[in-house]
Design a protein around this motif. Structure first.
Motif, PDB file in Angstrom:
ATOM      1  N   ASN A 126      18.846 119.680  58.829  1.00 12.42           N
ATOM      2  CA  ASN A 126      19.004 119.283  60.226  1.00 12.42           C
ATOM      3  C   ASN A 126      20.087 118.223  60.395  1.00 12.42           C
ATOM      4  O   ASN A 126      20.801 118.201  61.403  1.00 12.42           O
TER       5      ASN A 126
ATOM      6  N   THR B 266      -0.471 116.817  69.849  1.00 11.15           N
ATOM      7  CA  THR B 266       0.501 117.784  69.333  1.00 11.15           C
ATOM      8  C   THR B 266       1.480 118.346  70.363  1.00 11.15           C
ATOM      9  O   THR B 266       2.337 119.142  70.009  1.00 11.15           O
ATOM     10  N   SER B 267       1.366 117.929  71.621  1.00 14.31           N
ATOM     11  CA  SER B 267       2.276 118.471  72.631  1.00 14.31           C
ATOM     12  C   SER B 267       2.472 117.483  73.763  1.00 14.31           C
ATOM     13  O   SER B 267       1.654 116.571  73.978  1.00 14.31           O
TER      14      SER B 267
ATOM     15  N   LEU C 124       5.889 117.268  68.237  1.00 16.61           N
ATOM     16  CA  LEU C 124       7.120 118.011  67.995  1.00 16.61           C
ATOM     17  C   LEU C 124       7.444 118.984  69.128  1.00 16.61           C
ATOM     18  O   LEU C 124       8.602 119.300  69.360  1.00 16.61           O
TER      19      LEU C 124
ATOM     20  N   PRO D 130       7.311 122.751  71.234  1.00 11.79           N
ATOM     21  CA  PRO D 130       7.508 124.150  70.829  1.00 11.79           C
ATOM     22  C   PRO D 130       8.716 124.367  69.921  1.00 11.79           C
ATOM     23  O   PRO D 130       8.755 125.335  69.173  1.00 11.79           O
ATOM     24  N   THR D 131       9.710 123.485  69.976  1.00  7.32           N
ATOM     25  CA  THR D 131      10.901 123.654  69.142  1.00  7.32           C
ATOM     26  C   THR D 131      10.698 123.121  67.726  1.00  7.32           C
ATOM     27  O   THR D 131      11.524 123.361  66.850  1.00  7.32           O
ATOM     28  N   LYS D 132       9.599 122.363  67.524  1.00  6.02           N
ATOM     29  CA  LYS D 132       9.350 121.684  66.243  1.00  6.02           C
ATOM     30  C   LYS D 132      10.448 120.676  65.917  1.00  6.02           C
ATOM     31  O   LYS D 132      10.666 120.316  64.758  1.00  6.02           O
ATOM     32  N   ILE D 133      11.134 120.197  66.944  1.00  7.72           N
ATOM     33  CA  ILE D 133      12.148 119.164  66.763  1.00  7.72           C
ATOM     34  C   ILE D 133      11.512 117.798  66.977  1.00  7.72           C
ATOM     35  O   ILE D 133      10.803 117.584  67.968  1.00  7.72           O
ATOM     36  N   ALA D 134      11.753 116.883  66.045  1.00  2.00           N
ATOM     37  CA  ALA D 134      11.247 115.518  66.187  1.00  2.00           C
ATOM     38  C   ALA D 134      12.168 114.743  67.114  1.00  2.00           C
ATOM     39  O   ALA D 134      13.378 114.661  66.884  1.00  2.00           O
TER      40      ALA D 134
ATOM     41  N   VAL E 207       7.464 113.911  59.556  1.00  2.00           N
ATOM     42  CA  VAL E 207       8.209 114.896  60.351  1.00  2.00           C
ATOM     43  C   VAL E 207       9.713 114.615  60.351  1.00  2.00           C
ATOM     44  O   VAL E 207      10.457 115.168  61.153  1.00  2.00           O
TER      45      VAL E 207
ATOM     46  N   ASN F 248      12.363 117.199  60.558  1.00  2.00           N
ATOM     47  CA  ASN F 248      12.514 117.904  61.834  1.00  2.00           C
ATOM     48  C   ASN F 248      13.401 117.155  62.827  1.00  2.00           C
ATOM     49  O   ASN F 248      13.557 117.581  63.969  1.00  2.00           O
TER      50      ASN F 248
END
Length: 313
Positions: free
Chosen positions: A14, A56-57, A178, A180-184, A261, A264
């Motif tokens: 990344n 988580t969201s 993170l 839906p994109t799993k981007i931190a 993470v 990410n």
């Protein structure tokens, strides 16, 4: 620049992606940052919530913020809506496609309406809510017990320890969601690059020095000095320094939870368009109008998209 596959393999994918344009790498990754989620465990328990249950969201954060406000009277969250472009990208919502603004789609509108709903419920703190940087406001509110969740850089835990020991004692730290994109979120990659046009011997020495500065050992040493930054190399991130070894409190927990993470992390920025500052300001102004109830969310994003498209022409 890294001149072999082996050189590039030392860095996190990344981080390399953040410095690559058109298939070419333009710098060497150095240290990065990341958001963690600091939770006032006392306020959570007062609201009947478990501060250690994973968040988580973004949707869950907003729902928790509304519950906390309803049960305790304290706002739950201070999102950085002055960086709504990064929030959208982190949620997998594009800004521009085929040269045109596309952030007025139903999915984008739904996101803004979620923020507006939380705002109307009093779940969002209002201090610098739409500022480009609300770090100081977030820390001040959290440390005074007027904010239940603080999604921000790990350095904030150091401020809480020094300025609000009672709050520090009840703070629980998790990785920021993170999405839906799993981007931190919270990425702010620092890097080294070499100027063009240097004499060959000078360029070779510059590249050698950059590789030294960004090596595993140097990045790990730098992280230990700062206590709150994260290396962009594979080996350094696996060091025992990033594994919990004691009951070190929120400062150690911020480092450990962030490291979980760190692979990410992406630095989400808008590039390749004219007048970026003007575009961002117009979008933030329209989002502010929508969130505060002065404009319908669809109308606000339509207006912003129209402004962007005029500029993009």
């Amino acid at each position: 620049m890294p001149d072999t596959v082996r050189d590039k393999a030392a860095y996190l994918p990344n981080a390399l992606a953040d410095l690559s344009f058109g298939g070419k790498l333009y710098g060497l990754p150095w240290y990065n940052n990341i958001n963690i989620l600091a939770i006032n465990g006392q306020l959570f328990k007062k609201a009947g919530l478990d501060p250690r249950a994973p968040v988580t969201s973004l949707e869950q954060e907003l729902a928790l913020a509304k519950t906390i406000k309803a049960k305790t009277g304290v706002p739950g969250l201070l999102p950085q809506l002055g960086q709504i472009d990064g929030i959208m990208l982190g949620q997998g919502l594009p800004l521009i496609e085929n040269g045109k603004a596309v952030f007025n789609s139903p999915r984008h509108v739904a996101l803004i309406r979620k923020f507006a709903d939380a705002y109307q419920a009093g779940a969002l703190a209002k201090d610098n809510l739409f500022a480009d940087d609300n770090y100081q406001a977030s820390v001040k509110l959290y440390n005074s017990g007027r904010l239940a969740m603080m999604e921000t850089a790990p350095t904030a835990a150091q401020r809480t320890q020094s300025d609000a020991r009672a709050i520090y004692a009840v703070t629980v730290v998790q990785p920021a969601p993170l999405g839906p994109t799993k981007i931190a979120q919270g990425g702010y990659l620092f890097s080294w690059a070499v100027s063009k046009g240097l004499p060959a011997p000078t360029q070779a020495e510059a590249v050698k020095f950059a590789k030294f500065l960004t090596s595993d050992s140097q990045q790990l040493a730098f992280a230990k000095v700062t206590g709150a930054t994260f290396p962009s190399t594979q080996k350094a991130l696996t060091d025992s320094y990033f594994v919990k070894t004691s009951a070190g409190g929120a400062i150690e927990d911020s480092r450990i939870q962030g490291a979980k993470v760190a692979r990410n992390i992406r630095t989400l920025v808008l590039t390749g368009v004219p007048n970026v500052a003007d575009l961002k300001k117009n979008l933030v102004d329209n989002v502010e109008a929508a969130v505060t109830g002065k404009k319908d969310a669809q109308k606000a994003l339509d207006d912003a998209a129209a402004f962007w498209n005029r500029q993009l022409k």
